[in-house]
Design a protein around this motif. Structure first.
Motif, mmCIF file in Angstrom:
data_model
loop_
_atom_site.group_PDB
_atom_site.id
_atom_site.type_symbol
_atom_site.label_atom_id
_atom_site.label_comp_id
_atom_site.label_asym_id
_atom_site.label_seq_id
_atom_site.Cartn_x
_atom_site.Cartn_y
_atom_site.Cartn_z
ATOM 1 N N PRO A 252 0.795 -1.230 0.000
ATOM 2 C CA PRO A 252 0.000 0.000 0.000
ATOM 3 C C PRO A 252 0.834 1.290 0.000
ATOM 4 N N HIS A 253 2.105 1.186 0.352
ATOM 5 C CA HIS A 253 2.961 2.375 0.360
ATOM 6 C C HIS A 253 3.418 2.768 -1.051
ATOM 7 N N VAL A 254 3.318 1.843 -2.012
ATOM 8 C CA VAL A 254 3.726 2.146 -3.389
ATOM 9 C C VAL A 254 2.655 3.014 -4.050
ATOM 10 N N LYS A 255 3.067 4.137 -4.593
ATOM 11 C CA LYS A 255 2.124 5.036 -5.264
ATOM 12 C C LYS A 255 1.909 4.567 -6.701
ATOM 13 N N ILE A 256 0.657 4.485 -7.112
ATOM 14 C CA ILE A 256 0.334 3.945 -8.438
ATOM 15 C C ILE A 256 -0.397 4.986 -9.278
ATOM 16 N N ILE A 257 0.174 5.251 -10.452
ATOM 17 C CA ILE A 257 -0.455 6.160 -11.405
ATOM 18 C C ILE A 257 -0.977 5.339 -12.580
ATOM 19 N N CYS B 170 -3.641 6.130 -7.191
ATOM 20 C CA CYS B 170 -3.760 7.431 -6.527
ATOM 21 C C CYS B 170 -3.497 8.570 -7.509
ATOM 22 N N GLY B 171 -3.337 8.201 -8.780
ATOM 23 C CA GLY B 171 -3.155 9.200 -9.823
ATOM 24 C C GLY B 171 -3.636 8.634 -11.140
ATOM 25 N N TYR B 172 -3.916 9.508 -12.107
ATOM 26 C CA TYR B 172 -4.439 9.063 -13.392
ATOM 27 C C TYR B 172 -3.934 10.017 -14.470
ATOM 28 N N LYS C 273 -12.848 5.967 -12.272
ATOM 29 C CA LYS C 273 -13.347 5.464 -10.984
ATOM 30 C C LYS C 273 -12.909 4.031 -10.739
ATOM 31 N N ARG C 274 -12.887 3.228 -11.786
ATOM 32 C CA ARG C 274 -12.457 1.838 -11.625
ATOM 33 C C ARG C 274 -10.976 1.769 -11.246
ATOM 34 N N ALA C 275 -10.171 2.635 -11.860
ATOM 35 C CA ALA C 275 -8.736 2.657 -11.538
ATOM 36 C C ALA C 275 -8.516 3.087 -10.092
ATOM 37 N N VAL C 276 -9.224 4.109 -9.673
ATOM 38 C CA VAL C 276 -9.084 4.604 -8.301
ATOM 39 C C VAL C 276 -9.567 3.553 -7.305
ATOM 40 N N ASN D 53 -1.549 11.974 -4.033
ATOM 41 C CA ASN D 53 -2.414 11.750 -5.192
ATOM 42 C C ASN D 53 -2.191 12.807 -6.258
ATOM 43 N N TYR D 54 -2.678 12.515 -7.463
ATOM 44 C CA TYR D 54 -2.664 13.511 -8.539
ATOM 45 C C TYR D 54 -3.802 13.228 -9.512
#
Length: 208
Positions: free
Chosen positions: A75-80, A100-102, A92-95, A124-125
């Motif tokens: 959960p600490h890895v940020k995913i765009i 945490c970003g798109y 919405k499905r990705a989030v 987030n972004y």
């Protein structure tokens, strides 16, 4: 700030282009690249990067499933999430999966840099357009509009399989498949395979 990034996309040209842009950002290092979700999961497990940038439409394990698995394990890895589509449903499905970003694939280079810094420092972004998509009323999912069997048949139809092929694969008669196809079209208010395919793409039933 030193940010280690793993990049995933099934198109080598896209990976090369985005990788070059990432490499030009001060403090950002692309430590590995993956061409599908399965490879991405293995790389993240071994490298534990700071940020993952993943396409949503990939063969095998798609981006949504890979994002969900990474988010659950690390959960600490940020995913765009990365995509050519910015529909409310896709965002919405990705989030919901854990992004945490798109970013759209045609985003400007400065936005890519801003997105990475934002997810690392703020968590987030989302650009104004993406944020608006998040706030848009949700469309019903395919599973809400169709039965489980109809979704299964629609997915295969959208992949280009003929009724006989679908019947053989699902253990049904061709006539039964044709009946389901007619009911699906009536339920969705469409009258050709192209419209069914567009629906399947929009609902994420098949990869673009």
């Amino acid at each position: 700030m030193h940010v280690r990034v793993v990049l995933a996309d099934d198109h080598e040209l896209v990976r090369t282009g985005i990788g070059a842009l990432l490499g030009a950002i001060d403090g950002v290092e692309v430590v590995a690249e993956a061409e599908d979700g399965g490879a991405l999961l293995k790389l993240v497990e071994g490298l534990l990067p700071d940020v993952v940038i993943s396409d949503l439409s990939m063969p095998g394990v798609d981006g949504y499933a890979a994002i969900a698995e990474i988010h659950a394990r690390h959960p600490h890895v940020k995913i765009i999430a990365l995509s050519m589509h910015d529909t409310a449903e896709a965002v919405k499905r990705a989030v919901h999966s854990g992004a945490c970003g798109y970013l759209r694939k045609d985003a400007q280079p400065f936005e890519l840099a801003h997105a990475i810094r934002s997810v690392v420092t703020k968590g987030n972004y989302f650009s104004p357009a993406i944020a608006q998509a998040l706030l848009a009323p949700a469309e019903p999912s395919a599973e809400e509009e169709l039965t489980g069997r109809q979704v299964e048949i629609l997915r295969l139809l959208a992949r280009g399989l003929a009724s006989k092929q679908i019947a053989y694969q699902l253990g049904l008669s061709s006539k039964t498949v044709d009946v389901h196809r007619a009911r699906i079209m009536a339920r969705l208010g469409v009258n050709n395979l192209s419209a069914l395919t567009r629906y399947a793409l929009r609902k994420g039933l098949i990869a673009a």
